[in-house]
Design an enzyme around this catalytic site. Sequence first.
Site, PDB file in Angstrom:
ATOM      1  N   CYS A 133      -0.130  -7.826  -7.729  1.00 61.53           N
ATOM      2  CA  CYS A 133       0.655  -8.317  -6.602  1.00 61.53           C
ATOM      3  C   CYS A 133      -0.248  -8.443  -5.378  1.00 61.53           C
ATOM      4  O   CYS A 133      -0.993  -7.518  -5.042  1.00 61.53           O
ATOM      5  CB  CYS A 133       1.796  -7.343  -6.337  1.00 61.53           C
ATOM      6  SG  CYS A 133       2.598  -7.559  -4.749  1.00 61.53           S
ATOM      7  N   GLU A 134      -0.190  -9.575  -4.710  1.00 56.94           N
ATOM      8  CA  GLU A 134      -1.082  -9.789  -3.561  1.00 56.94           C
ATOM      9  C   GLU A 134      -0.661  -8.993  -2.327  1.00 56.94           C
ATOM     10  O   GLU A 134      -1.434  -8.875  -1.380  1.00 56.94           O
ATOM     11  CB  GLU A 134      -1.155 -11.274  -3.217  1.00 56.94           C
ATOM     12  CG  GLU A 134       0.114 -11.877  -2.669  1.00 56.94           C
ATOM     13  CD  GLU A 134      -0.057 -13.358  -2.328  1.00 56.94           C
ATOM     14  OE1 GLU A 134       0.644 -13.815  -1.420  1.00 56.94           O
ATOM     15  OE2 GLU A 134      -0.871 -14.041  -2.966  1.00 56.94           O
ATOM     16  N   HIS A 135       0.542  -8.437  -2.318  1.00 56.89           N
ATOM     17  CA  HIS A 135       1.005  -7.706  -1.145  1.00 56.89           C
ATOM     18  C   HIS A 135       0.491  -6.270  -1.110  1.00 56.89           C
ATOM     19  O   HIS A 135       0.206  -5.736  -0.038  1.00 56.89           O
ATOM     20  CB  HIS A 135       2.544  -7.695  -1.103  1.00 56.89           C
ATOM     21  CG  HIS A 135       3.127  -9.065  -1.018  1.00 56.89           C
ATOM     22  ND1 HIS A 135       4.302  -9.426  -1.650  1.00 56.89           N
ATOM     23  CD2 HIS A 135       2.683 -10.182  -0.390  1.00 56.89           C
ATOM     24  CE1 HIS A 135       4.557 -10.706  -1.408  1.00 56.89           C
ATOM     25  NE2 HIS A 135       3.608 -11.184  -0.639  1.00 56.89           N
ATOM     26  N   HIS A 136       0.404  -5.634  -2.283  1.00 57.51           N
ATOM     27  CA  HIS A 136      -0.042  -4.240  -2.320  1.00 57.51           C
ATOM     28  C   HIS A 136      -1.194  -4.028  -3.297  1.00 57.51           C
ATOM     29  O   HIS A 136      -1.688  -2.907  -3.425  1.00 57.51           O
ATOM     30  CB  HIS A 136       1.123  -3.321  -2.723  1.00 57.51           C
ATOM     31  CG  HIS A 136       2.294  -3.401  -1.808  1.00 57.51           C
ATOM     32  ND1 HIS A 136       3.393  -4.207  -2.054  1.00 57.51           N
ATOM     33  CD2 HIS A 136       2.535  -2.799  -0.613  1.00 57.51           C
ATOM     34  CE1 HIS A 136       4.266  -4.086  -1.071  1.00 57.51           C
ATOM     35  NE2 HIS A 136       3.776  -3.238  -0.180  1.00 57.51           N
ATOM     36  N   GLN A 150       4.945 -13.474  -8.405  1.00 59.70           N
ATOM     37  CA  GLN A 150       5.487 -13.985  -9.664  1.00 59.70           C
ATOM     38  C   GLN A 150       6.021 -15.406  -9.518  1.00 59.70           C
ATOM     39  O   GLN A 150       5.887 -16.232 -10.425  1.00 59.70           O
ATOM     40  CB  GLN A 150       6.581 -13.049 -10.166  1.00 59.70           C
ATOM     41  CG  GLN A 150       7.150 -13.450 -11.526  1.00 59.70           C
ATOM     42  CD  GLN A 150       8.139 -12.435 -12.052  1.00 59.70           C
ATOM     43  OE1 GLN A 150       8.068 -11.248 -11.727  1.00 59.70           O
ATOM     44  NE2 GLN A 150       9.083 -12.879 -12.857  1.00 59.70           N
ATOM     45  N   HIS A 208       7.393  -4.745 -11.669  1.00 63.55           N
ATOM     46  CA  HIS A 208       6.463  -4.671 -10.548  1.00 63.55           C
ATOM     47  C   HIS A 208       6.266  -3.224 -10.115  1.00 63.55           C
ATOM     48  O   HIS A 208       7.223  -2.562  -9.704  1.00 63.55           O
ATOM     49  CB  HIS A 208       6.984  -5.508  -9.372  1.00 63.55           C
ATOM     50  CG  HIS A 208       6.991  -6.978  -9.651  1.00 63.55           C
ATOM     51  ND1 HIS A 208       6.123  -7.855  -9.025  1.00 63.55           N
ATOM     52  CD2 HIS A 208       7.753  -7.725 -10.492  1.00 63.55           C
ATOM     53  CE1 HIS A 208       6.357  -9.080  -9.469  1.00 63.55           C
ATOM     54  NE2 HIS A 208       7.336  -9.022 -10.358  1.00 63.55           N
ATOM     55  N   CYS A 227       4.887  -2.183  -7.524  1.00 63.17           N
ATOM     56  CA  CYS A 227       5.129  -1.993  -6.092  1.00 63.17           C
ATOM     57  C   CYS A 227       6.598  -1.654  -5.825  1.00 63.17           C
ATOM     58  O   CYS A 227       6.928  -1.137  -4.754  1.00 63.17           O
ATOM     59  CB  CYS A 227       4.699  -3.230  -5.300  1.00 63.17           C
ATOM     60  SG  CYS A 227       5.562  -4.742  -5.758  1.00 63.17           S
TER      61      CYS A 227
END
Length: 207
Positions: free
Chosen positions: A95-98, A136, A164, A166
């Site tokens: 995941c690019e956020h975390h 995703q 996920h 996260c």
Amino acid sequence: MTQVLSASELQDESNIYKEELTSSISAHVRSILGLMNENPEREGLQKTPERVAKAMQFLLKGYNEDPEEILRAATFHEPYRQMIVVKDIEIYSLCEHHMLPFFGKAHIGYIPRDHITGLSKLPRVVDAYARRLQVQERLTTQIKDCIQKTLNPLGVAVVIEAQHMCMQMRGVQKQHSFTTTSDFTGAFANNIATREEFFNIIGRNMH
């Protein structure tokens, strides 16, 4: 310019790791360990920065792959006009956020117009996009667009189901939640019966 690795090069992990990049990432990881009040020099952590550096290069190796070229390398003229489905393709991404993993399965269907591709190429396209920093939703659309653009089929269907970390390890901490995304072109987008046939093949209910 993207460096495209051949199939044999991709199977040889030594071609993935770059010495200078490994050294640079290792230095940053060592600094992070210190900032988290850990001792990067203790026995269990001495080789951790290098391991993390190599792991990141492997997990993000999709940046060095060209998914369209993967399909073009095994495209064949064939007058077949029925649905082709490859389901339960394993997905592992970050995941690019975390920068935490998400993982699950992809299901791909397409109806050829004039050309088909080698069946193993569809999972490779999935990997080429999944082995990047992702969300995703984007991953689903990128796979669909690549197949539509490269093969020009009568339609493409892509469904991804994933968990996920996260959401499971942090944040809301919901351990059993799945996220499903889908995207369609052509016959799959415009014909309910075609879309329902695809969902039946992959063992999912569209209602």
